[in-house]
Design an enzyme around this catalytic site. Structure first.
Site, short mmCIF file in Angstrom:
data_model
loop_
_atom_site.label_atom_id
_atom_site.label_comp_id
_atom_site.label_asym_id
_atom_site.label_seq_id
_atom_site.Cartn_x
_atom_site.Cartn_y
_atom_site.Cartn_z
N GLY A 167 0.87 -1.20 0.02
CA GLY A 167 -0.10 -0.03 0.20
C GLY A 167 0.90 1.30 0.10
O GLY A 167 0.65 2.25 0.80
N ARG B 5 -1.72 7.17 2.15
CA ARG B 5 -1.12 8.25 3.06
C ARG B 5 0.07 7.95 4.00
O ARG B 5 1.04 8.33 4.34
CB ARG B 5 -2.24 8.89 3.90
CG ARG B 5 -3.11 9.86 3.22
CD ARG B 5 -4.30 10.43 4.22
NE ARG B 5 -5.23 9.37 4.31
CZ ARG B 5 -6.34 9.13 3.53
NH1 ARG B 5 -6.66 9.84 2.66
NH2 ARG B 5 -7.19 7.97 4.07
N MET B 6 -0.08 6.70 4.72
CA MET B 6 0.67 6.06 5.45
C MET B 6 1.86 5.19 4.81
O MET B 6 3.05 5.43 5.01
CB MET B 6 0.29 4.99 6.49
CG MET B 6 -0.49 5.79 7.63
SD MET B 6 0.82 6.71 8.52
CE MET B 6 2.06 5.42 8.97
N GLY C 293 -0.60 -2.24 10.76
CA GLY C 293 -1.34 -0.99 11.11
C GLY C 293 -2.49 -0.61 10.99
O GLY C 293 -3.55 0.32 11.50
N THR C 294 -3.07 -1.58 10.07
CA THR C 294 -4.43 -1.34 9.41
C THR C 294 -5.46 -1.47 10.78
O THR C 294 -5.28 -2.40 11.55
CB THR C 294 -4.91 -2.45 8.27
OG1 THR C 294 -3.71 -2.81 7.57
CG2 THR C 294 -6.09 -2.52 7.83
N THR C 295 -6.57 -0.73 10.67
CA THR C 295 -7.69 -0.73 11.62
C THR C 295 -8.84 -1.14 11.05
O THR C 295 -9.02 -1.15 9.78
CB THR C 295 -7.80 0.44 12.49
OG1 THR C 295 -8.10 1.57 11.57
CG2 THR C 295 -6.55 1.02 13.07
N HIS D 15 -10.49 12.83 13.50
CA HIS D 15 -9.55 12.49 12.53
C HIS D 15 -10.08 13.33 11.17
O HIS D 15 -11.28 13.63 11.17
CB HIS D 15 -9.77 11.06 12.23
CG HIS D 15 -8.69 10.17 13.13
ND1 HIS D 15 -9.34 9.75 14.38
CD2 HIS D 15 -7.33 9.74 13.03
CE1 HIS D 15 -8.28 9.26 15.02
NE2 HIS D 15 -7.17 9.35 14.33
N HIS D 16 -9.23 13.13 9.90
CA HIS D 16 -9.34 14.02 8.78
C HIS D 16 -10.68 13.16 8.25
O HIS D 16 -11.09 12.08 8.75
CB HIS D 16 -7.96 13.34 7.83
CG HIS D 16 -7.84 12.03 7.88
ND1 HIS D 16 -8.42 11.01 6.84
CD2 HIS D 16 -7.01 11.24 8.57
CE1 HIS D 16 -7.71 10.00 7.52
NE2 HIS D 16 -6.91 10.04 8.24
N LYS E 77 -11.13 9.21 6.78
CA LYS E 77 -11.02 8.08 7.58
C LYS E 77 -12.28 7.31 7.47
O LYS E 77 -13.41 7.93 7.52
CB LYS E 77 -10.87 8.40 9.10
CG LYS E 77 -10.35 7.16 9.93
CD LYS E 77 -9.87 7.42 11.30
CE LYS E 77 -9.67 6.21 12.22
NZ LYS E 77 -8.88 5.44 11.51
N THR F 284 -7.24 3.68 17.85
CA THR F 284 -6.71 4.08 19.13
C THR F 284 -7.70 4.56 20.19
O THR F 284 -7.33 4.28 21.25
CB THR F 284 -5.81 5.38 18.67
OG1 THR F 284 -4.96 4.96 17.52
CG2 THR F 284 -5.02 5.92 19.98
P1 NAD Z 1 -4.98 5.03 2.55
O1 NAD Z 1 -6.35 4.77 1.90
O2 NAD Z 1 -4.15 6.50 2.16
O3 NAD Z 1 -3.82 4.18 2.06
C1 NAD Z 1 -4.31 2.80 2.04
C2 NAD Z 1 -3.49 2.40 0.61
O4 NAD Z 1 -3.56 0.83 0.54
C3 NAD Z 1 -3.91 2.74 -0.26
O5 NAD Z 1 -3.08 3.51 -1.23
C4 NAD Z 1 -4.56 1.58 -1.18
O6 NAD Z 1 -4.53 1.71 -2.58
C5 NAD Z 1 -3.82 0.30 -0.62
N1 NAD Z 1 -4.25 -1.06 -0.86
C6 NAD Z 1 -5.32 -1.30 -0.48
N2 NAD Z 1 -5.58 -2.75 -0.88
C7 NAD Z 1 -4.20 -3.15 -1.25
C8 NAD Z 1 -3.72 -4.27 -1.63
N3 NAD Z 1 -4.65 -5.41 -1.98
N4 NAD Z 1 -2.34 -4.38 -2.20
C9 NAD Z 1 -1.49 -3.23 -2.30
N5 NAD Z 1 -2.22 -2.23 -1.80
C10 NAD Z 1 -3.44 -1.88 -1.19
O7 NAD Z 1 -5.24 5.02 4.38
P2 NAD Z 1 -4.20 5.49 5.17
O8 NAD Z 1 -4.68 6.83 5.95
O9 NAD Z 1 -2.78 5.27 4.97
O10 NAD Z 1 -4.60 4.29 6.42
C11 NAD Z 1 -4.48 2.89 5.95
C12 NAD Z 1 -4.69 2.19 7.24
O11 NAD Z 1 -3.90 2.40 8.18
C13 NAD Z 1 -6.19 2.37 7.72
O12 NAD Z 1 -6.64 1.13 8.31
C14 NAD Z 1 -5.85 3.42 8.76
O13 NAD Z 1 -6.69 3.33 9.93
C15 NAD Z 1 -4.55 2.72 9.44
N6 NAD Z 1 -3.66 3.84 10.20
C16 NAD Z 1 -3.11 3.25 11.31
C17 NAD Z 1 -2.16 3.90 12.21
C18 NAD Z 1 -1.46 3.28 13.11
O14 NAD Z 1 -0.58 3.99 13.96
N7 NAD Z 1 -1.79 2.31 13.49
C19 NAD Z 1 -1.93 5.21 11.64
C20 NAD Z 1 -2.45 5.83 10.61
C21 NAD Z 1 -3.55 5.06 9.77
#
Ligand code: NAD
Length: 267
Positions: free
Chosen positions: A8, A12-13, A97-99, A154-155, A158, A165
């Site tokens: 991914g 954003r992350m 990190g996925t939630t 959050h933004h 989300k 958290t």
């Molecule tokens: P985002 O939508 O910007 O990014 C997710 C990325 O994953 C996208 O670019 C998407 O195309 C990609 N993706 C989806 N399915 C895929 C696959 N099968 N193969 C490859 N890539 C794939 O989201 P984000 O803001 O980056 O957040 C992602 C996750 O992380 C969310 O669940 C969010 O809640 C979580 N998060 C956790 C923390 C933490 O500290 N644990 C912090 C921030 C965000």
């Protein structure tokens, strides 16, 4: 040196993670993926993250990436499940990190990763994890006579609520009181709700703009209020924590760990 795949990578992350791995000592990016159809497939991961070229092209097939020690996954629940199968099959560790996992999916994830060293945390910031410990202590000291509410913001992008958290804060609070969050949580209030149930833990959710993440536990009595508040102002804080977890996993045996383990915060 830990060889890392960031899945991914254009999220954003994901972009932050590519940067954090590139900057970290003890970690090296060997693979980066995005979902099939992404415009980033075939492009350099460093370019994607806004740093110097790394020489790793973004792929749509994590199975075809170079051999790696660990996958860092901040994507979406279904994608994380697929990555977990690959990690188990290829003997890679995982930082998740996925939630937003439904309980059944989480159980499946844990089953798939039974033989794998895994760190999973709703929030990889050191400050948040310290806050969880402070909340646990505050809840134990103040007791259920202080009405407890958890606020999170959050933004606008989300997709899950309350945040992972906020739920972790709720669990820490319930843990400090010796109760189960599922028995006392109140996730929504609307209409004639009646007076507040003693001992309940309420959640308040705000979504808007580009807020990176704000979390606050409130303990409210008639005469005073205690608040434990954390504000994240840059996503790099999560990425750095996740990379720290990835390098920590190097010496761990199979098991399910969180940031309390990584940061040595367990009593
Ligand atoms: P985002 O939508 O910007 O990014 C997710 C990325 O994953 C996208 O670019 C998407 O195309 C990609 N993706 C989806 N399915 C895929 C696959 N099968 N193969 C490859 N890539 C794939 O989201 P984000 O803001 O980056 O957040 C992602 C996750 O992380 C969310 O669940 C969010 O809640 C979580 N998060 C956790 C923390 C933490 O500290 N644990 C912090 C921030 C965000």
């Amino acid at each position: 040196m830990m060889r890392v795949i960031v899945v991914g990578a254009s999220g954003r992350m994901g972009r932050m993670l590519v940067r954090a791995v590139a900057e970290a000592e003890g970690a090296e990016l060997v693979g980066a993926t995005e979902r099939p159809g992404s415009g980033w497939i075939g492009q350099d991961a460093g370019t994607l993250a806004g740093v110097a070229e790394i020489g790793v092209a973004v792929s749509d097939d994590p199975g075809a990436c170079a051999e790696a020690d660990v996958i860092i996954d901040f994507t979406a629940p279904q994608a994380t499940l697929a990555h977990a199968s690959l990690a188990a099959e290829k003997g890679m560790r995982m930082v998740i990190g996925t939630t937003g996992f439904e309980p059944g999916m989480l159980a499946e994830l844990r089953k798939t990763l039974a033989g794998v060293p895994v760190v999973m945390a709703a929030n990889y910031s050191v400050g948040v994890n310290l806050s969880l410990e402070l909340i646990r202590r505050a809840a134990a000291v103040l007791g259920p006579d202080y009405d407890a509410e958890i606020f999170e913001a959050h933004h606008r992008h989300k997709v899950d609520a309350p945040s992972g958290t906020a739920l972790a804060m709720g669990r820490a609070l319930a843990d400090g009181r010796g109760v189960d969050l599922d028995d006392v949580a109140v996730y929504a209030r609307q209409g004639i709700t009646g007076p507040r149930q003693p001992g309940s833990i309420g959640f308040v959710v705000v979504r808007g703009g580009n807020i990176v993440g704000e979390h606050k536990a409130m303990f409210i009595a008639d005469e005073e209020r205690v608040e434990i508040n954390h504000v994240a102002s840059d996503r790099m804080v999560f990425a750095r924590g996740a990379v720290r977890a990835a390098t920590w996993l190097k010496d761990q045996s199979p098991g399910w760990y969180d940031m309390r383990d990584v940061l040595n915060l367990r009593d």
